[in-house]
Design a protein around this motif. Structure first.
Motif, PDB file in Angstrom:
ATOM      1  N   MET A   1      14.637  49.376 -42.924  1.00  0.00           N
ATOM      2  CA  MET A   1      15.257  48.014 -43.034  1.00  0.00           C
ATOM      3  C   MET A   1      16.220  47.857 -41.791  1.00  0.00           C
ATOM      4  SD  MET A   1      15.694  47.025 -47.112  1.00  0.00           S
ATOM      5  CE  MET A   1      17.198  47.350 -47.014  1.00  0.00           C
ATOM      6  N   PRO A   2      15.853  46.536 -41.367  1.00  0.00           N
ATOM      7  CA  PRO A   2      16.747  46.341 -40.069  1.00  0.00           C
ATOM      8  C   PRO A   2      18.246  46.017 -40.632  1.00  0.00           C
ATOM      9  CG  PRO A   2      15.334  44.544 -40.708  1.00  0.00           C
ATOM     10  CD  PRO A   2      15.005  45.467 -41.472  1.00  0.00           C
ATOM     11  N   ILE A   3      19.308  46.316 -39.763  1.00  0.00           N
ATOM     12  CA  ILE A   3      20.798  45.955 -39.875  1.00  0.00           C
ATOM     13  C   ILE A   3      21.038  44.909 -39.190  1.00  0.00           C
ATOM     14  CG2 ILE A   3      22.775  47.111 -39.561  1.00  0.00           C
ATOM     15  CD1 ILE A   3      21.851  49.752 -39.693  1.00  0.00           C
ATOM     16  N   ILE A   4      21.845  43.984 -39.852  1.00  0.00           N
ATOM     17  CA  ILE A   4      22.500  42.837 -39.318  1.00  0.00           C
ATOM     18  C   ILE A   4      23.814  43.254 -38.974  1.00  0.00           C
ATOM     19  CG2 ILE A   4      23.085  40.175 -39.447  1.00  0.00           C
ATOM     20  CD1 ILE A   4      19.855  41.270 -39.548  1.00  0.00           C
ATOM     21  N   LYS A   5      24.271  42.893 -37.828  1.00  0.00           N
ATOM     22  CA  LYS A   5      25.815  43.145 -37.268  1.00  0.00           C
ATOM     23  C   LYS A   5      26.186  42.027 -37.033  1.00  0.00           C
ATOM     24  CE  LYS A   5      28.812  45.538 -34.235  1.00  0.00           C
ATOM     25  NZ  LYS A   5      28.908  46.689 -33.243  1.00  0.00           N
ATOM     26  N   VAL A   6      27.300  41.361 -37.746  1.00  0.00           N
ATOM     27  CA  VAL A   6      28.121  40.135 -37.386  1.00  0.00           C
ATOM     28  C   VAL A   6      29.382  40.163 -36.648  1.00  0.00           C
ATOM     29  CG1 VAL A   6      28.866  37.954 -38.633  1.00  0.00           C
ATOM     30  CG2 VAL A   6      26.806  39.175 -39.546  1.00  0.00           C
ATOM     31  N   PHE A  19      25.204  44.929 -42.590  1.00  0.00           N
ATOM     32  CA  PHE A  19      24.655  44.940 -43.765  1.00  0.00           C
ATOM     33  C   PHE A  19      22.864  45.136 -43.317  1.00  0.00           C
ATOM     34  CE2 PHE A  19      25.232  40.562 -43.046  1.00  0.00           C
ATOM     35  CZ  PHE A  19      24.018  39.780 -43.006  1.00  0.00           C
ATOM     36  N   GLU A  20      22.266  45.677 -44.388  1.00  0.00           N
ATOM     37  CA  GLU A  20      20.693  45.933 -44.320  1.00  0.00           C
ATOM     38  C   GLU A  20      20.208  44.642 -44.936  1.00  0.00           C
ATOM     39  OE1 GLU A  20      19.664  50.762 -43.844  1.00  0.00           O
ATOM     40  OE2 GLU A  20      19.684  49.462 -46.176  1.00  0.00           O
ATOM     41  N   VAL A  21      18.814  44.303 -44.442  1.00  0.00           N
ATOM     42  CA  VAL A  21      18.047  43.355 -45.103  1.00  0.00           C
ATOM     43  C   VAL A  21      16.702  43.713 -44.943  1.00  0.00           C
ATOM     44  CG1 VAL A  21      19.641  41.380 -44.536  1.00  0.00           C
ATOM     45  CG2 VAL A  21      17.796  41.859 -42.928  1.00  0.00           C
ATOM     46  N   ALA A  22      15.781  42.978 -45.777  1.00  0.00           N
ATOM     47  CA  ALA A  22      14.449  43.377 -45.671  1.00  0.00           C
ATOM     48  C   ALA A  22      13.822  42.571 -44.395  1.00  0.00           C
ATOM     49  CB  ALA A  22      13.599  42.924 -46.931  1.00  0.00           C
ATOM     50  N   ALA A  23      13.017  43.110 -43.740  1.00  0.00           N
ATOM     51  CA  ALA A  23      12.188  42.368 -42.736  1.00  0.00           C
ATOM     52  C   ALA A  23      11.494  41.192 -43.436  1.00  0.00           C
ATOM     53  CB  ALA A  23      11.324  43.363 -42.194  1.00  0.00           C
ATOM     54  N   GLY A  24      11.538  40.110 -42.770  1.00  0.00           N
ATOM     55  CA  GLY A  24      10.989  38.783 -43.330  1.00  0.00           C
ATOM     56  C   GLY A  24      12.117  37.978 -43.898  1.00  0.00           C
ATOM     57  N   ALA A  25      13.399  38.677 -44.312  1.00  0.00           N
ATOM     58  CA  ALA A  25      14.494  37.688 -44.800  1.00  0.00           C
ATOM     59  C   ALA A  25      14.888  36.591 -43.864  1.00  0.00           C
ATOM     60  CB  ALA A  25      15.602  38.919 -45.021  1.00  0.00           C
ATOM     61  N   GLN A  26      15.120  35.645 -44.570  1.00  0.00           N
ATOM     62  CA  GLN A  26      15.839  34.204 -43.926  1.00  0.00           C
ATOM     63  C   GLN A  26      17.188  34.796 -43.560  1.00  0.00           C
ATOM     64  OE1 GLN A  26      16.899  30.850 -45.955  1.00  0.00           O
ATOM     65  NE2 GLN A  26      15.570  29.475 -44.538  1.00  0.00           N
ATOM     66  N   LEU A  27      17.483  34.728 -42.325  1.00  0.00           N
ATOM     67  CA  LEU A  27      18.812  34.962 -41.751  1.00  0.00           C
ATOM     68  C   LEU A  27      19.966  34.383 -42.570  1.00  0.00           C
ATOM     69  CD1 LEU A  27      20.664  36.692 -39.948  1.00  0.00           C
ATOM     70  CD2 LEU A  27      20.433  35.189 -38.086  1.00  0.00           C
ATOM     71  N   CYS A  28      19.853  33.082 -42.298  1.00  0.00           N
ATOM     72  CA  CYS A  28      21.026  32.326 -43.390  1.00  0.00           C
ATOM     73  C   CYS A  28      21.328  32.590 -44.608  1.00  0.00           C
ATOM     74  CB  CYS A  28      20.769  30.890 -43.162  1.00  0.00           C
ATOM     75  SG  CYS A  28      22.072  29.727 -43.695  1.00  0.00           S
ATOM     76  N   LYS A  29      20.218  32.782 -45.579  1.00  0.00           N
ATOM     77  CA  LYS A  29      20.427  33.473 -46.810  1.00  0.00           C
ATOM     78  C   LYS A  29      20.824  34.644 -46.813  1.00  0.00           C
ATOM     79  CE  LYS A  29      17.884  33.583 -51.075  1.00  0.00           C
ATOM     80  NZ  LYS A  29      19.175  33.921 -51.813  1.00  0.00           N
ATOM     81  N   VAL A  91      13.875  37.514 -40.294  1.00  0.00           N
ATOM     82  CA  VAL A  91      14.519  38.787 -39.700  1.00  0.00           C
ATOM     83  C   VAL A  91      13.109  39.566 -39.432  1.00  0.00           C
ATOM     84  CG1 VAL A  91      15.856  40.889 -39.963  1.00  0.00           C
ATOM     85  CG2 VAL A  91      16.874  38.546 -40.864  1.00  0.00           C
ATOM     86  N   ALA A  92      13.123  40.392 -38.362  1.00  0.00           N
ATOM     87  CA  ALA A  92      11.792  41.130 -38.115  1.00  0.00           C
ATOM     88  C   ALA A  92      12.238  42.521 -38.295  1.00  0.00           C
ATOM     89  CB  ALA A  92      11.415  41.123 -36.523  1.00  0.00           C
ATOM     90  N   ASP A  93      11.902  43.717 -37.739  1.00  0.00           N
ATOM     91  CA  ASP A  93      12.016  44.852 -38.111  1.00  0.00           C
ATOM     92  C   ASP A  93      12.999  45.604 -37.180  1.00  0.00           C
ATOM     93  OD1 ASP A  93      10.282  44.927 -35.960  1.00  0.00           O
ATOM     94  OD2 ASP A  93       8.947  46.580 -36.732  1.00  0.00           O
ATOM     95  N   LYS A  94      13.661  44.724 -36.418  1.00  0.00           N
ATOM     96  CA  LYS A  94      14.631  45.409 -35.227  1.00  0.00           C
ATOM     97  C   LYS A  94      16.116  44.831 -35.969  1.00  0.00           C
ATOM     98  CE  LYS A  94      11.636  46.514 -32.201  1.00  0.00           C
ATOM     99  NZ  LYS A  94      11.428  47.864 -32.000  1.00  0.00           N
ATOM    100  N   ASN A  95      16.841  45.719 -35.519  1.00  0.00           N
ATOM    101  CA  ASN A  95      18.499  45.219 -35.731  1.00  0.00           C
ATOM    102  C   ASN A  95      18.726  44.100 -35.100  1.00  0.00           C
ATOM    103  OD1 ASN A  95      18.553  47.673 -37.374  1.00  0.00           O
ATOM    104  ND2 ASN A  95      19.751  48.967 -35.906  1.00  0.00           N
ATOM    105  N   LEU A  96      19.772  43.326 -35.543  1.00  0.00           N
ATOM    106  CA  LEU A  96      20.475  42.324 -34.997  1.00  0.00           C
ATOM    107  C   LEU A  96      21.698  42.281 -34.755  1.00  0.00           C
ATOM    108  CD1 LEU A  96      18.582  39.168 -36.780  1.00  0.00           C
ATOM    109  CD2 LEU A  96      17.837  40.455 -34.434  1.00  0.00           C
ATOM    110  N   THR A  97      22.254  41.729 -33.746  1.00  0.00           N
ATOM    111  CA  THR A  97      23.822  41.365 -33.473  1.00  0.00           C
ATOM    112  C   THR A  97      23.792  39.951 -33.380  1.00  0.00           C
ATOM    113  OG1 THR A  97      24.186  43.732 -32.779  1.00  0.00           O
ATOM    114  CG2 THR A  97      25.879  41.925 -32.256  1.00  0.00           C
ATOM    115  N   ILE A  98      24.686  39.430 -34.144  1.00  0.00           N
ATOM    116  CA  ILE A  98      24.971  37.915 -34.156  1.00  0.00           C
ATOM    117  C   ILE A  98      26.104  37.569 -33.884  1.00  0.00           C
ATOM    118  CG2 ILE A  98      22.724  37.436 -35.236  1.00  0.00           C
ATOM    119  CD1 ILE A  98      24.510  36.524 -37.635  1.00  0.00           C
ATOM    120  N   GLU A  99      26.546  36.482 -33.244  1.00  0.00           N
ATOM    121  CA  GLU A  99      27.815  35.768 -33.204  1.00  0.00           C
ATOM    122  C   GLU A  99      27.914  34.471 -33.982  1.00  0.00           C
ATOM    123  OE1 GLU A  99      30.993  35.448 -29.553  1.00  0.00           O
ATOM    124  OE2 GLU A  99      28.832  34.589 -29.119  1.00  0.00           O
TER     125      GLU A  99
END
Length: 112
Positions: A1-6, A19-29, A91-99
């Motif tokens: 599962m991809p990791i979202i870094k805020v 945190f981890e999310v399932a691929a295909g999840a809506q980022l805002c949610k 969210v795809a299958d790659k980790n994301l870093t967001i600001e």
């Protein structure tokens, strides 16, 4: 599962968060589900810019923005080439870093 870094945000996420999310999840949610109270004045219907994020890493893995999102982003505070409306990001299958931008164009936040 991809990791979202805020990255740290003074009001919404002072320490930053991962945190981890399932691929295909809506980022805002996913942000809201993980207690990051990002604004979403239009209830995630792609009608405002309050859920604007800047994708620092992983941008190329995301679904493409459509014309409606691009038109709205033109009005977002702090727009960058890596800006997206989090309500439109799957969210795809790659980790994301967001600001989370410091400001939105919303004059008042609901529930505060």
């Amino acid at each position: 599962m991809p990791i979202i870094k805020v990255l740290p945000h003074e009001q919404l996420c002072p320490q930053g968060k991962e945190f981890e999310v399932a691929a295909g999840a809506q980022l805002c949610k996913a942000l809201l589900d993980n207690h990051i109270e990002i604004e979403h004045a239009c209830e995630m219907s792609c009608a405002c810019t309050t859920c604007h994020v800047v994708v620092k890493e992983g941008f190329s893995s995301l679904n493409e923005s459509d014309d409606d999102e691009d038109d709205l982003l033109d009005m977002a505070w702090g727009l960058t080439p890596q800006s997206r409306l989090s309500c439109q990001v799957k969210v795809a299958d790659k980790n994301l870093t967001i600001e989370l931008p410091k400001y939105t164009i919303n004059h008042a936040r609901e529930n505060h």
